[in-house]
Design a protein around this motif. Sequence first.
Motif, mmCIF file in Angstrom:
data_model
loop_
_atom_site.group_PDB
_atom_site.id
_atom_site.type_symbol
_atom_site.label_atom_id
_atom_site.label_comp_id
_atom_site.label_asym_id
_atom_site.label_seq_id
_atom_site.Cartn_x
_atom_site.Cartn_y
_atom_site.Cartn_z
ATOM 1 N N LEU A 75 0.617 -1.364 0.275
ATOM 2 C CA LEU A 75 0.069 -0.055 0.460
ATOM 3 C C LEU A 75 0.834 1.590 -0.167
ATOM 4 C CD1 LEU A 75 -3.190 -0.957 2.193
ATOM 5 C CD2 LEU A 75 -2.738 -1.119 0.031
ATOM 6 N N THR A 76 0.278 2.159 -0.457
ATOM 7 C CA THR A 76 1.080 3.538 -0.572
ATOM 8 C C THR A 76 0.376 4.492 -0.153
ATOM 9 O OG1 THR A 76 -0.532 4.517 -2.476
ATOM 10 C CG2 THR A 76 1.598 3.686 -3.362
ATOM 11 N N GLU A 77 1.497 5.899 0.737
ATOM 12 C CA GLU A 77 0.833 5.895 1.665
ATOM 13 C C GLU A 77 -0.162 7.029 1.274
ATOM 14 O OE1 GLU A 77 3.990 8.898 3.274
ATOM 15 O OE2 GLU A 77 2.221 10.438 3.842
ATOM 16 N N ASP A 78 -0.180 7.581 -0.088
ATOM 17 C CA ASP A 78 -1.545 8.348 -0.907
ATOM 18 C C ASP A 78 -2.894 8.013 -0.699
ATOM 19 O OD1 ASP A 78 -0.078 10.024 -1.459
ATOM 20 O OD2 ASP A 78 0.485 9.666 -3.971
ATOM 21 N N LEU A 79 -2.914 6.088 -0.680
ATOM 22 C CA LEU A 79 -3.946 5.536 -1.243
ATOM 23 C C LEU A 79 -4.086 5.072 0.448
ATOM 24 C CD1 LEU A 79 -5.493 3.508 -3.168
ATOM 25 C CD2 LEU A 79 -4.374 1.014 -1.938
ATOM 26 N N LEU A 80 -3.321 5.254 1.594
ATOM 27 C CA LEU A 80 -3.822 5.165 3.104
ATOM 28 C C LEU A 80 -4.439 6.403 2.798
ATOM 29 C CD1 LEU A 80 -1.161 2.490 4.011
ATOM 30 C CD2 LEU A 80 -3.353 2.458 3.719
ATOM 31 N N LYS A 81 -4.228 7.333 3.169
ATOM 32 C CA LYS A 81 -4.609 9.239 3.301
ATOM 33 C C LYS A 81 -5.851 9.245 2.321
ATOM 34 C CE LYS A 81 -0.641 11.937 3.280
ATOM 35 N NZ LYS A 81 0.620 12.342 2.651
ATOM 36 N N GLU A 82 -6.417 7.722 1.282
ATOM 37 C CA GLU A 82 -7.666 8.510 0.591
ATOM 38 C C GLU A 82 -8.356 7.479 2.011
ATOM 39 O OE1 GLU A 82 -7.546 6.722 -3.040
ATOM 40 O OE2 GLU A 82 -9.796 6.247 -2.893
ATOM 41 N N HIS A 83 -8.189 6.074 2.590
ATOM 42 C CA HIS A 83 -8.418 5.400 2.917
ATOM 43 C C HIS A 83 -8.776 5.289 4.344
ATOM 44 C CE1 HIS A 83 -9.968 0.868 4.439
ATOM 45 N NE2 HIS A 83 -8.431 0.674 4.739
ATOM 46 N N ALA B 223 -9.285 8.630 5.529
ATOM 47 C CA ALA B 223 -9.595 10.163 5.892
ATOM 48 C C ALA B 223 -10.299 10.202 6.590
ATOM 49 C CB ALA B 223 -10.018 10.461 3.956
ATOM 50 N N HIS B 224 -11.240 9.524 6.919
ATOM 51 C CA HIS B 224 -12.076 10.261 8.200
ATOM 52 C C HIS B 224 -10.727 10.145 9.465
ATOM 53 C CE1 HIS B 224 -11.452 5.299 8.001
ATOM 54 N NE2 HIS B 224 -12.564 5.478 9.080
ATOM 55 N N LEU B 225 -9.253 9.325 9.469
ATOM 56 C CA LEU B 225 -8.646 10.036 10.336
ATOM 57 C C LEU B 225 -7.284 10.266 10.547
ATOM 58 C CD1 LEU B 225 -8.369 5.739 10.723
ATOM 59 C CD2 LEU B 225 -10.091 7.078 12.423
ATOM 60 N N PHE C 221 -2.569 9.278 15.673
ATOM 61 C CA PHE C 221 -1.977 8.417 15.818
ATOM 62 C C PHE C 221 -2.047 8.019 13.859
ATOM 63 C CE2 PHE C 221 -6.360 8.025 16.829
ATOM 64 C CZ PHE C 221 -7.270 6.859 15.653
ATOM 65 N N PHE C 222 -2.508 8.696 13.639
ATOM 66 C CA PHE C 222 -2.137 8.894 11.828
ATOM 67 C C PHE C 222 -1.325 8.325 11.420
ATOM 68 C CE2 PHE C 222 -2.853 9.544 7.008
ATOM 69 C CZ PHE C 222 -3.390 8.939 6.920
ATOM 70 N N PRO C 223 -0.266 9.134 11.820
ATOM 71 C CA PRO C 223 0.920 8.509 11.252
ATOM 72 C C PRO C 223 2.023 7.517 11.410
ATOM 73 C CG PRO C 223 1.803 10.763 12.262
ATOM 74 C CD PRO C 223 0.082 9.976 12.330
ATOM 75 N N LYS C 224 1.692 6.670 13.059
ATOM 76 C CA LYS C 224 1.506 5.468 12.976
ATOM 77 C C LYS C 224 1.006 4.308 11.951
ATOM 78 C CE LYS C 224 1.097 5.258 17.226
ATOM 79 N NZ LYS C 224 0.854 4.463 18.891
ATOM 80 N N ASP D 262 -18.931 1.640 2.849
ATOM 81 C CA ASP D 262 -18.128 1.804 3.066
ATOM 82 C C ASP D 262 -17.037 0.574 2.106
ATOM 83 O OD1 ASP D 262 -17.690 3.847 4.800
ATOM 84 O OD2 ASP D 262 -17.158 2.888 6.147
ATOM 85 N N ALA D 263 -18.039 -0.914 1.453
ATOM 86 C CA ALA D 263 -17.657 -1.805 1.280
ATOM 87 C C ALA D 263 -17.279 -1.436 -0.019
ATOM 88 C CB ALA D 263 -18.551 -2.633 1.445
ATOM 89 N N ARG D 264 -18.777 -0.655 -1.048
ATOM 90 C CA ARG D 264 -18.179 -0.643 -1.754
ATOM 91 C C ARG D 264 -17.399 0.472 -2.406
ATOM 92 N NH1 ARG D 264 -23.959 0.400 -1.173
ATOM 93 N NH2 ARG D 264 -25.657 -1.442 -1.849
ATOM 94 N N ALA D 265 -16.839 1.221 -1.940
ATOM 95 C CA ALA D 265 -16.194 2.356 -2.055
ATOM 96 C C ALA D 265 -14.498 2.253 -1.967
ATOM 97 C CB ALA D 265 -16.494 3.509 -0.704
ATOM 98 N N GLU D 266 -14.391 0.356 -0.801
ATOM 99 C CA GLU D 266 -13.557 -0.153 -0.658
ATOM 100 C C GLU D 266 -13.088 -1.276 -2.086
ATOM 101 O OE1 GLU D 266 -12.752 -1.817 3.666
ATOM 102 O OE2 GLU D 266 -13.683 0.598 4.471
#
Length: 140
Positions: free
Chosen positions: A40-48, A50-52, A57-60, A122-126
């Motif tokens: 997983l890339t940082e960009d994808l995780l920022k999207e996934h 996003a609510h956090l 604890f987000f950088p962790k 969320d399931a549809r978006a994920e």
Amino acid sequence: MEQTVVILKPDCVVRWLIWNVIQRYESLGLRLIASSMENLTEDLLKEHYAHLADKPFFPKIVSYMTSAPVMVQLWEWENAVAAVRKANWATNPAEATPWTVRWDYALTIDNNIVHASENLEDARAEKERFFSWISVVQYT
Ligand code: CMP
């Protein structure tokens, strides 16, 4: 029929726990219809997550989720979203019920083995996010 997305997180992969978790969902009668090992890339995780993004604890989360490959999975069956979340139980393993995935295998709230879609929306978006380039099969 519902579909739900599961991410077997880096600690699940590096601790050789993939089959243990798959076995839990299969034993509930859920059907695995797509799966892939991914970095997983940082960009994808920022999207996934996003609510956090504004949580301390987000950088962790980002450094943990990029520390090793994950296995993304798409599971299908009636009530798949709730069934998987019940099998996993609480985000924090300290609050998990015995004989659930997180009770049995998770060590901490950060290293909690697995992510699963929270609801149908969320399931549809994920599914869109993780499976647009991965083949999804159909069988009975
Ligand atoms: P997950 O179901 O993937 O959704 C968000 C993730 O943030 C969660 O699992 C945890 O692994 C992680 N996390 C880390 N710290 C916290 C916290 N204090 N509260 C909630 N989630 C946390």
